[in-house]
Write a protein that holds these residues in place. Structure first.
Motif, PDB file in Angstrom:
ATOM      1  N   ASP A 107       0.817  -1.211   0.000  1.00 57.31           N
ATOM      2  CA  ASP A 107       0.000   0.000   0.000  1.00 57.31           C
ATOM      3  C   ASP A 107       0.856   1.268   0.000  1.00 57.31           C
ATOM      4  O   ASP A 107       0.319   2.381   0.051  1.00 57.31           O
ATOM      5  CB  ASP A 107      -0.936   0.008   1.211  1.00 57.31           C
ATOM      6  CG  ASP A 107      -0.180  -0.051   2.525  1.00 57.31           C
ATOM      7  OD1 ASP A 107       0.973  -0.531   2.518  1.00 57.31           O
ATOM      8  OD2 ASP A 107      -0.743   0.371   3.558  1.00 57.31           O
ATOM      9  N   GLU A 108       2.179   1.126  -0.065  1.00 57.99           N
ATOM     10  CA  GLU A 108       3.070   2.282  -0.075  1.00 57.99           C
ATOM     11  C   GLU A 108       3.539   2.597  -1.492  1.00 57.99           C
ATOM     12  O   GLU A 108       3.559   1.737  -2.360  1.00 57.99           O
ATOM     13  CB  GLU A 108       4.289   2.026   0.833  1.00 57.99           C
ATOM     14  CG  GLU A 108       3.919   1.808   2.292  1.00 57.99           C
ATOM     15  CD  GLU A 108       5.142   1.534   3.153  1.00 57.99           C
ATOM     16  OE1 GLU A 108       6.269   1.599   2.618  1.00 57.99           O
ATOM     17  OE2 GLU A 108       4.957   1.255   4.357  1.00 57.99           O
ATOM     18  N   ASN A 230      -5.611  -4.533   0.721  1.00 63.95           N
ATOM     19  CA  ASN A 230      -4.696  -3.828  -0.185  1.00 63.95           C
ATOM     20  C   ASN A 230      -3.241  -4.280  -0.047  1.00 63.95           C
ATOM     21  O   ASN A 230      -2.335  -3.597  -0.512  1.00 63.95           O
ATOM     22  CB  ASN A 230      -4.763  -2.305   0.039  1.00 63.95           C
ATOM     23  CG  ASN A 230      -6.150  -1.750  -0.167  1.00 63.95           C
ATOM     24  OD1 ASN A 230      -6.929  -2.268  -0.965  1.00 63.95           O
ATOM     25  ND2 ASN A 230      -6.480  -0.697   0.572  1.00 63.95           N
ATOM     26  N   ARG A 231      -3.015  -5.430   0.587  1.00 66.17           N
ATOM     27  CA  ARG A 231      -1.651  -5.937   0.758  1.00 66.17           C
ATOM     28  C   ARG A 231      -1.503  -7.372   0.258  1.00 66.17           C
ATOM     29  O   ARG A 231      -0.454  -7.983   0.469  1.00 66.17           O
ATOM     30  CB  ARG A 231      -1.247  -5.880   2.234  1.00 66.17           C
ATOM     31  CG  ARG A 231      -1.153  -4.485   2.813  1.00 66.17           C
ATOM     32  CD  ARG A 231      -0.707  -4.545   4.268  1.00 66.17           C
ATOM     33  NE  ARG A 231      -0.583  -3.217   4.850  1.00 66.17           N
ATOM     34  CZ  ARG A 231      -1.569  -2.591   5.487  1.00 66.17           C
ATOM     35  NH1 ARG A 231      -2.733  -3.187   5.628  1.00 66.17           N
ATOM     36  NH2 ARG A 231      -1.376  -1.387   5.985  1.00 66.17           N
ATOM     37  N   THR A 269     -10.225  -5.528  -0.948  1.00 68.76           N
ATOM     38  CA  THR A 269     -10.336  -4.084  -0.697  1.00 68.76           C
ATOM     39  C   THR A 269     -11.370  -3.764   0.368  1.00 68.76           C
ATOM     40  O   THR A 269     -11.462  -2.614   0.810  1.00 68.76           O
ATOM     41  CB  THR A 269     -10.723  -3.342  -1.993  1.00 68.76           C
ATOM     42  OG1 THR A 269     -11.972  -3.859  -2.481  1.00 68.76           O
ATOM     43  CG2 THR A 269      -9.659  -3.512  -3.070  1.00 68.76           C
ATOM     44  N   ASP A 330      -7.946   5.662   2.410  1.00 74.68           N
ATOM     45  CA  ASP A 330      -7.152   6.059   1.242  1.00 74.68           C
ATOM     46  C   ASP A 330      -7.371   5.109   0.072  1.00 74.68           C
ATOM     47  O   ASP A 330      -6.472   4.901  -0.749  1.00 74.68           O
ATOM     48  CB  ASP A 330      -5.672   6.106   1.604  1.00 74.68           C
ATOM     49  CG  ASP A 330      -5.141   4.763   2.098  1.00 74.68           C
ATOM     50  OD1 ASP A 330      -5.976   3.890   2.427  1.00 74.68           O
ATOM     51  OD2 ASP A 330      -3.909   4.583   2.133  1.00 74.68           O
ATOM     52  N   GLU A 333      -6.425   6.172  -3.743  1.00 77.72           N
ATOM     53  CA  GLU A 333      -5.024   6.058  -4.152  1.00 77.72           C
ATOM     54  C   GLU A 333      -4.573   4.599  -4.211  1.00 77.72           C
ATOM     55  O   GLU A 333      -3.802   4.215  -5.082  1.00 77.72           O
ATOM     56  CB  GLU A 333      -4.132   6.849  -3.189  1.00 77.72           C
ATOM     57  CG  GLU A 333      -4.137   8.344  -3.423  1.00 77.72           C
ATOM     58  CD  GLU A 333      -3.670   8.725  -4.812  1.00 77.72           C
ATOM     59  OE1 GLU A 333      -2.642   8.179  -5.268  1.00 77.72           O
ATOM     60  OE2 GLU A 333      -4.340   9.538  -5.466  1.00 77.72           O
ATOM     61  N   SER A 334      -5.071   3.808  -3.266  1.00 76.24           N
ATOM     62  CA  SER A 334      -4.670   2.393  -3.218  1.00 76.24           C
ATOM     63  C   SER A 334      -5.109   1.654  -4.472  1.00 76.24           C
ATOM     64  O   SER A 334      -4.326   0.909  -5.074  1.00 76.24           O
ATOM     65  CB  SER A 334      -5.250   1.718  -1.975  1.00 76.24           C
ATOM     66  OG  SER A 334      -4.687   2.241  -0.795  1.00 76.24           O
ATOM     67  N   ARG A 337      -3.024   2.703  -7.471  1.00 75.14           N
ATOM     68  CA  ARG A 337      -1.666   2.153  -7.427  1.00 75.14           C
ATOM     69  C   ARG A 337      -1.666   0.648  -7.691  1.00 75.14           C
ATOM     70  O   ARG A 337      -0.853   0.129  -8.462  1.00 75.14           O
ATOM     71  CB  ARG A 337      -1.061   2.456  -6.050  1.00 75.14           C
ATOM     72  CG  ARG A 337       0.394   2.131  -5.914  1.00 75.14           C
ATOM     73  CD  ARG A 337       1.011   2.852  -4.720  1.00 75.14           C
ATOM     74  NE  ARG A 337       0.232   2.680  -3.502  1.00 75.14           N
ATOM     75  CZ  ARG A 337      -0.423   3.672  -2.867  1.00 75.14           C
ATOM     76  NH1 ARG A 337      -0.386   4.895  -3.349  1.00 75.14           N
ATOM     77  NH2 ARG A 337      -1.089   3.436  -1.757  1.00 75.14           N
ATOM     78  N   LEU A 338      -2.602  -0.055  -7.073  1.00 83.42           N
ATOM     79  CA  LEU A 338      -2.660  -1.513  -7.216  1.00 83.42           C
ATOM     80  C   LEU A 338      -3.078  -1.932  -8.621  1.00 83.42           C
ATOM     81  O   LEU A 338      -2.658  -2.980  -9.113  1.00 83.42           O
ATOM     82  CB  LEU A 338      -3.620  -2.100  -6.183  1.00 83.42           C
ATOM     83  CG  LEU A 338      -3.183  -1.909  -4.710  1.00 83.42           C
ATOM     84  CD1 LEU A 338      -4.279  -2.357  -3.767  1.00 83.42           C
ATOM     85  CD2 LEU A 338      -1.894  -2.654  -4.434  1.00 83.42           C
TER      86      LEU A 338
END
Length: 358
Positions: A107-108, A230-231, A269, A330, A333-334, A337-338
């Protein structure tokens, strides 16, 4: 005559919790039987979480194999292989291979880290495809509702794919300067509320026209544990049931229903609100049993089995919160990005030789 089944949770005078069941008549309609079967199931789409729960409950898993490979301290790949019908029945999932990528920092914003995840994802997709062709026709299906952020993963992955089928049809494969090029196409079928059609019906029509060798379905999932939101990426060769994680039962997309091998990719999610309360209750019980002042209450709560705990939680949450699913703040954004991470993995797996043209 109406048949009424009344189950309520009450507190007695000593502040101990007990379950009081008053049943007048027996309801045998299919919907009530199905509801009774699923009442106490914590919702999760992840085979890894189901396997972990079975281990916690000391359930013997015959016909199920588990393997784990640690790539580095923040990247682990776990494989659950369901090999028999008995194993499938115990796990509540179809026979097949379920591979989970657990990345604690997914998630970063770290491009190199996400690139590494994409490379590992591409290796898994190639391994599960099992199609011995120099050139494949691949249809990528982005499941979900683009208008609902936690459910928009599939459509956003499709937005970032390198599509080649139309170029090959128009100019031939040598337009990419490569000898062998896979024909990549995609579709976002939307949800039934938007189209009035099942995703299965739409995809069947596309298969009849385009004749793909492989289908890759991408969808958002539901998790049992908040730490996996999200990981985690799950990849499986068993297909997918759109919406199953949040209780929407649609026709499954799999090789049996479509006549084409199906690989599904998903990232959790959302998590069921009752699951969060259940985890909080576990921590509360642990704390109460260690306190002299509240030890009696803690011991009483500890005596409840999983079904009774879950019924208590559902009773406390209903009617306003028992169908609620929670997502991180968030999530916008997650998901963005994912979706890039998954689409890059698909591009590496099927169109790596053409990426220099992007």
């Amino acid at each position: 005559m109406q048949i009424i089944c009344d189950k309520r949770i009450i507190f007695d005078r000593e502040e101990k919790i007990r379950v009081k069941e008053k049943t007048r008549g027996i309801c045998t309609c299919s919907s009530c039987v199905k509801m009774e079967e699923n009442m106490y199931q914590i919702r999760t789409d992840l085979a890894l979480e189901t396997q972990e729960k079975m281990q916690e409950d000391h359930v013997e898993l015959k016909g199920v194999r588990f393997m784990e490979e640690k790539i580095d301290k923040n990247l682990t790949i776990s494989t659950v292989m369901i090999e028999t019908e008995n194993g499938a029945k115990t796990m509540g999932k179809p026979k097949g291979t379920y591979i989970t990528i657990e990345a604690g920092n997914m998630d970063e914003e770290d491009e190199d880290y996400h690139r590494e995840i994409s490379v590992q994802l591409a290796k898994i997709i190639r391994r599960l495809s099992k199609i011995n062709k120099e050139e494949m026709s691949v249809l990528v299906v982005g499941l979900g509702n683009r208008e609902v952020t936690p459910d928009a993963l599939g459509p956003r992955v499709v937005d970032n794919l390198f599509i080649t089928r139309h170029i090959i049809k128009e100019y031939g494969k040598y337009a990419f300067g490569e000898g062998n090029v896979n024909r990549i196409s995609s579709i976002v079928p939307g949800v039934m509320a938007q189209t009035g059609m099942e995703s299965l019906e739409i995809i069947k029509g596309i298969i009849n026209e385009t004749k793909p060798d492989l289908i890759v379905a991408v969808d958002a999932l539901a998790a049992r544990s908040t730490k996996r939101l999200n990981r985690t990426i799950q990849v499986t060769d068993t297909g997918i049931n759109p919406g199953s994680g949040v209780g929407n039962h649609r026709h499954g997309l799999n090789e049996k229903s479509l006549g084409v091998p199906v690989i599904s990719i998903g990232i959790p999610t959302v998590v069921d609100a009752a699951t969060i309360v259940n985890d909080t209750m576990y921590n509360l019980v642990t704390a109460l049993t260690q306190s002299e002042a509240f030890q009696t209450v803690g011991d009483s709560l500890k005596e409840l089995n999983d079904a009774e705990k879950y019924e208590l939680i559902r009773e406390l949450l209903s009617p306003n919160l028992n169908a609620m699913f929670v997502t991180p703040k968030d999530i916008d954004e997650s998901v963005k990005r994912l979706s890039f991470t998954i689409s890059e993995g698909l591009n590496i797996a099927f169109a790596e030789g053409c990426l220099h043209m992007i």
